[in-house]
Design a protein around this motif. Sequence first.
Motif, mmCIF file in Angstrom:
data_model
loop_
_atom_site.group_PDB
_atom_site.id
_atom_site.type_symbol
_atom_site.label_atom_id
_atom_site.label_comp_id
_atom_site.label_asym_id
_atom_site.label_seq_id
_atom_site.Cartn_x
_atom_site.Cartn_y
_atom_site.Cartn_z
ATOM 1 N N ALA A 205 0.813 -1.220 0.000
ATOM 2 C CA ALA A 205 0.000 0.000 0.000
ATOM 3 C C ALA A 205 0.843 1.264 0.000
ATOM 4 O O ALA A 205 0.306 2.372 -0.106
ATOM 5 N N ILE A 206 2.161 1.122 0.078
ATOM 6 C CA ILE A 206 3.040 2.285 0.080
ATOM 7 C C ILE A 206 2.950 3.079 -1.226
ATOM 8 O O ILE A 206 3.357 4.236 -1.294
ATOM 9 N N VAL A 207 2.392 2.482 -2.279
ATOM 10 C CA VAL A 207 2.254 3.193 -3.559
ATOM 11 C C VAL A 207 1.047 4.128 -3.572
ATOM 12 O O VAL A 207 0.821 4.816 -4.576
ATOM 13 N N THR A 208 0.277 4.197 -2.490
ATOM 14 C CA THR A 208 -0.942 5.023 -2.454
ATOM 15 C C THR A 208 -0.695 6.467 -2.877
ATOM 16 O O THR A 208 -1.456 7.007 -3.703
ATOM 17 N N PRO A 209 0.333 7.173 -2.356
ATOM 18 C CA PRO A 209 0.554 8.562 -2.799
ATOM 19 C C PRO A 209 0.819 8.677 -4.296
ATOM 20 O O PRO A 209 0.403 9.662 -4.927
ATOM 21 N N ILE A 273 5.205 -10.039 -15.120
ATOM 22 C CA ILE A 273 4.247 -8.971 -15.433
ATOM 23 C C ILE A 273 3.454 -9.328 -16.684
ATOM 24 O O ILE A 273 2.219 -9.160 -16.733
ATOM 25 N N VAL A 274 4.136 -9.818 -17.693
ATOM 26 C CA VAL A 274 3.449 -10.188 -18.938
ATOM 27 C C VAL A 274 2.547 -11.397 -18.706
ATOM 28 O O VAL A 274 1.463 -11.495 -19.296
ATOM 29 N N PHE A 328 -4.500 6.163 -18.010
ATOM 30 C CA PHE A 328 -4.486 6.017 -16.558
ATOM 31 C C PHE A 328 -4.499 4.550 -16.155
ATOM 32 O O PHE A 328 -3.769 4.128 -15.244
ATOM 33 N N SER A 329 -5.303 3.745 -16.826
ATOM 34 C CA SER A 329 -5.440 2.323 -16.493
ATOM 35 C C SER A 329 -4.122 1.589 -16.669
ATOM 36 O O SER A 329 -3.748 0.746 -15.836
ATOM 37 N N ILE A 330 -3.415 1.886 -17.736
ATOM 38 C CA ILE A 330 -2.130 1.226 -17.993
ATOM 39 C C ILE A 330 -1.121 1.566 -16.900
ATOM 40 O O ILE A 330 -0.446 0.688 -16.355
ATOM 41 N N LEU A 331 -1.031 2.842 -16.580
ATOM 42 C CA LEU A 331 -0.068 3.274 -15.559
ATOM 43 C C LEU A 331 -0.447 2.744 -14.182
ATOM 44 O O LEU A 331 0.421 2.368 -13.387
ATOM 45 N N TRP A 332 -1.734 2.717 -13.861
ATOM 46 C CA TRP A 332 -2.197 2.160 -12.576
ATOM 47 C C TRP A 332 -1.731 0.704 -12.444
ATOM 48 O O TRP A 332 -1.266 0.288 -11.381
ATOM 49 N N ILE A 338 5.067 -2.397 -8.762
ATOM 50 C CA ILE A 338 6.422 -1.956 -8.405
ATOM 51 C C ILE A 338 6.889 -2.544 -7.073
ATOM 52 O O ILE A 338 8.037 -3.010 -6.976
ATOM 53 N N PRO A 339 6.065 -2.548 -6.004
ATOM 54 C CA PRO A 339 6.560 -3.104 -4.734
ATOM 55 C C PRO A 339 7.048 -4.541 -4.837
ATOM 56 O O PRO A 339 7.992 -4.932 -4.144
ATOM 57 N N PHE A 340 6.448 -5.321 -5.724
ATOM 58 C CA PHE A 340 6.835 -6.719 -5.838
ATOM 59 C C PHE A 340 8.114 -6.896 -6.658
ATOM 60 O O PHE A 340 8.716 -7.965 -6.651
#
Length: 435
Positions: A205-209, A273-274, A328-332, A338-340
């Motif tokens: 959840a650290i990616v929230t900001p 990811i793929v 936006f959807s792609i970047l989200w 990223i954390p993983f």
Amino acid sequence: RTRTVFIFLFLMGLVVYLNSFDVPFHYDVITYLKENLQIKSFGTLWEWFSEDYPRFFTGRPFLLFTFFLNYRLGGLDTFGYHFLNLLIHIVNAFLLYIVLFKYADADILSQPPLTKGERRKIAAKGEFKRGYSLKYLLASVIFLIHPINTESVTYISSRSSVLSAFFVLISILCFFKATFNKFSFLIYFLSVISFLLGLSTKEAAIVTPVLLLLFDFFFVSDKDRSFKSRLKYYLPFLVIVALGFVYYSGYITRSSMYNRPWLTHILTELKVIVEYLRLLFLPFGFNIDHDIRPSTSIDISVVFSLIVIIGLMFAAFFFRRKNKVLAFSILWFFINLIPFMAIRIEDFMAERWVYLASIGFSTGLAGILVLIFNKYKKTGIAAISAVIVILGILTPLRNQAYSSWVSLWEDAAKKSPDNLDPYLNLSVAYREGGN
């Protein structure tokens, strides 16, 4: 209108997950719940937490607290655990709809808020008929019923994924509700608290900001609401992230995390990811224990993965003005993974890790389907119906794999025949069953 949407999502979620309520405890849930004294006594839970307060960020105390509540209400009857997991998942789908409906369309952004007459005029344009948004309702439905999320919902200990996503979405909703028009300190404070509770549930959840900044940049900031002028609202979040980064940097670089070289980790995660994208677009081959072969160099599979990822990033850049929702959807999707990429543990891949990221996929796919619907009504209706029916069938089917410990690991051994763990867990399952 929103109440009707919630009832609709609740009923749909109940239908596709109805066969999950009698799923038994599985795998690490045995030790995490059945044999965990911390969830059976609030005093024991508090003593465990108070002896080392940094556990707020690494011990997932709020997650344990929800299991404590489950235990106090129903003991080790799995129904209560499953029902709460599903209820949070349904609420997450509803929160997704609310956040997108309220803030993700330029037509809705106005100062002051829309009157009923103005909302009727918007409805006349076709997108918002009778106060609903087909696009965002469809995004919520896809997210709700996609079988990739069964691991997060049906696998009891994966509540960390659905609960942390709940706090992320609450934080986003409260943040923009507090800062969009007249500033509300109380609601803003609730947004910050939700962020902290998200961290106490799951570290990702650290990616929230970052998600707040992304949403703000694409949908909320405009000529009247300069993005730069809104940066002051992010200060508490950035301070928490900075402190968390200092703490987590020591946490994730422990010797126990060094079980593979960084190059191998990064190259392999690119393939993962793929594979997540493949499971989202082609929903078959779900597995509790994926067999991912590590890549120690840039092989053909890594090159292909890089091409796909770079292609999607270029698509996000290209559509940043023409189709903001798609960009936006792609970047989200990528931000939530990223954390993983930063944590090296034994598993390369787990379907529960893509839970929050799947919101990006669901929103993007819904946008594409509605675009087809607006241009070609019959084709759009057929495509939307096909997606809902297929996903609605596959999720209960996937839940059947969890019906027993044996069936879950037989499924995993069949799909990962060269992986050791499924056989180990299957042998334990046979032994426990007297076989």
